[in-house]
Design an enzyme around this catalytic site. Structure first.
Site, PDB file in Angstrom:
ATOM      1  CD  GLU A 256      -2.958  -1.176   0.559  1.00 32.54           C
ATOM      2  OE1 GLU A 256      -3.217  -0.145  -0.091  1.00 32.54           O
ATOM      3  OE2 GLU A 256      -3.642  -2.220   0.486  1.00 32.54           O
ATOM      4  CB  CYS A 295      -2.414   6.573   2.435  1.00 35.59           C
ATOM      5  SG  CYS A 295      -3.701   5.731   3.363  1.00 35.59           S
TER       6      CYS A 295
END
Ligand code: NAP
Length: 519
Positions: A256, A295
């Site tokens: 990720e 994020c």
């Protein structure tokens, strides 16, 4: 100064040497130090595999779900103390801290709930079985079983609580022991969580280990049954994916990484509408919340050309209400970034953006809300790029701070999708419109480039969830720049930690083995 320890092979241990100093990013006051120097991480991996793995595999999904429930309760019970730690070491406001900590116990609780929907056994059937020959007796059935290795979790600095919990929830429910390593600079919160989990004795021995400090040689000890789930920068992700042991043993890796998330305003959204309010609120929140260090934060804002002036005015009004400073002070609603290195990177990133975009709003660099000359503060900065191109910094460089760039477009769904796709693959993009043909072109055009697309429309404007909020029910991840990973998504979150195997043979035997029929 607190000497942080790791929890390995069933006990607390401290590495050698001074280690890395963790500070309060608002005051630069040293808080703790962490080191893993000299720790036997190979032995810790073996202990997790042998002791933790065996215990977890002996439990049913429901029993593992009960463990997650106890973990969730233990974290929730210490919520206030943990919020204080996040304010101190993470530069979080109270609200930022809750976002991380409530996400942690909430995700554990969601996976505890999910366990009730899984078979009351240890094997997960994967789809329906199929008849393989002329006789219905010859049968095939896919099932999923826990891997006999360790789930190594390497997390980023920005969500010390949620990062630990969301990954652990999936792995533990699937039946794999976890070795979790937080980002060192903000590890104090994860450390406190590990401490309270150990004190509460809610986990089987070896089910959750904790590496506090540098990763050392941890990844040299991975083998073919282990998995590695990484969250962080894309260059670190690339180097971990290419690690010697990872390659030698074909270790399953989930990454990720960076993401240039976007928000797209549809041309039909009317001035003064709830939907316009939702759009402006989402963009402004993502710049301010966690000081833009999410994020999933919106980095690029696509607006029909003829609506730019109106959107800039609304956003600037919102951003002007930011009171940047020490989050321990009540009046402050945006803290510093987490480290001096982050501050340097964010300022360098803004300078890169300024090569192709002009600043339309920048908050004050110094405020009365923190000690003068102290802290890693970056003011909220909104830019406008009037002549975008696919290779400019707006579309190629993630600035991990309170920064977003407006980009005009022609108001068609096709153009919006094409411009957003220049970001090279992202975690989430949000589209705001009630116009079905526009939504169809934009959303389906964006879909191949994302893990999640959120659609804001008038009928749900009052109840919409922020696009930056990762939900346990929906997948989190994204292709390309975002790392091509996938986490969570309810039951899908277990896939990474289980081996899918096709069983082939006598239907009666397969049904017993897969748990479909009592033995
Ligand atoms: P980072 O510098 O890549 O570090 C991430 C983690 O990797 C930390 O735990 C770090 O440990 C560890 N690490 C670094 N080098 C390593 C190595 N050689 N071997 C093993 N582990 C190593 O990222 P960050 O600065 O913490 O996080 C910011 C980035 O994360 C941003 O780019 C953001 O977009 C991304 N992010 C992505 C997501 C997502 O879900 N997609 C979520 C959050 C953040 P140390 O701290 O000890 O160096």
């Amino acid at each position: 100064m607190i000497d942080l320890r790791s929890h390995l092979s069933g006990k607390w241990v401290r590495g050698a040497g001074a280690g890395t100093t963790l500070v309060n990013p608002a005051t630069e006051e040293p808080l703790a130090s962490a080191t893993t120097e000299g720790l036997d991480l190979g032995a810790a991996m073996r202990f997790a595999r042998d002791v933790g793995g065996a215990s977890l595999r002996a439990m049913t999904f429901r029993q593992r779900g009960a463990v997650l429930r106890e973990m969730s309760k233990a974290i929730h019970a210490r919520r206030d103390a943990l919020i204080d730690v996040a304010i101190q070491n993470g530069g979080n406001t109270r609200s930022d801290a809750k976002f991380d900590i409530d996400g942690a116990w909430g995700t554990l609780a969601a996976y505890a709930d999910l366990s009730a929907e899984l078979p009351d056994g240890k094997v997960l059937p994967d789809g329906d079985g199929v008849q393989l020959g002329r006789s219905p007796r010859l049968f095939g059935q896919h099932v999923r079983v826990p891997r006999h290795g360790v789930a190594v979790h390497v997390n980023a600095f920005n969500f010390p609580a949620w990062g630990l919990a969301e990954k652990a929830a999936c792995a533990l429910l699937a039946g794999m022991p976890v070795v979790s390593k937080p980002g060192t600079s903000t590890a104090l919160l994860a450390y406190r969580i590990m401490e309270l989990l150990v004190d509460a004795a809610v986990l089987p021995e070896g089910a959750l280990s904790f590496v506090c400090g540098g990763a050392g040689d941890l990844l040299d000890h991975v083998g073919g049954q282990d998995v590695l789930a990484f969250t962080g920068g894309s260059s670190t992700g690339r180097s971990l994916r290419g690690g010697k042991a990872v390659l030698a043993h074909s270790v399953r890796v989930n990454v990720e990484a960076d993401s240039l998330n976007a928000a797209v305003l549809g041309p039909d959204v009317e001035a003064g509408s709830d939907l316009l309010g939702l759009f402006v609120g989402d963009v402004a929140r993502d710049m301010q919340q966690k000081t833009g260090q999410k994020c999933t934060a919106i980095r690029r804002v696509y607006v029909p050309k003829d609506r730019l002036a109106e959107v800039i005015e609304l956003l600037v009004e919102r951003l002007a209400a930011i009171r940047m400073g020490d989050p321990a002070r009540e009046e402050v609603n945006m803290g510093p970034v987490a480290t001096s290195a982050q501050r340097r990177d964010v300022l360098a990133g803004i300078a890169m953006l300024e090569q192709v975009a002009r600043v339309v709003h920048r908050g004050p660099a110094e405020t009365a809300h923190h000690a003068a000359g102290k802290g890693y503060f970056v003011p909220a900065t909104l830019l406008l790029s009037e002549s975008p191109s696919g290779d400019d910094a707006v579309h190629t460089h993630e600035v991990f701070g309170p920064v977003a760039t407006l980009v005009p477009y022609d108001g068609t769904g096709e153009a919006a999708a094409r411009l957003v796709s220049w970001g090279g693959g992202g975690l989430v993009t949000s589209v705001y419109s009630d116009d079905r043909p526009f939504l169809s072109a934009a959303v389906l055009g964006l879909a191949p480039f994302h893990g999640r697309v959120t659609i804001g429309s008038s009928k749900i404007a009052q109840q919409a969830l922020p696009p930056g909020m990762v939900l346990p029910q929906l997948i989190h991840g994204g292709p390309g720049r975002a790392g091509s990973g996938e986490e969570l998504g309810g039951r899908r979150g277990l896939d990474f930690y289980t081996q899918r195997v096709a069983l082939q043979g006598d239907r009666a035997i397969l049904e017993v083995l897969s748990g479909a029929r009592a033995g």
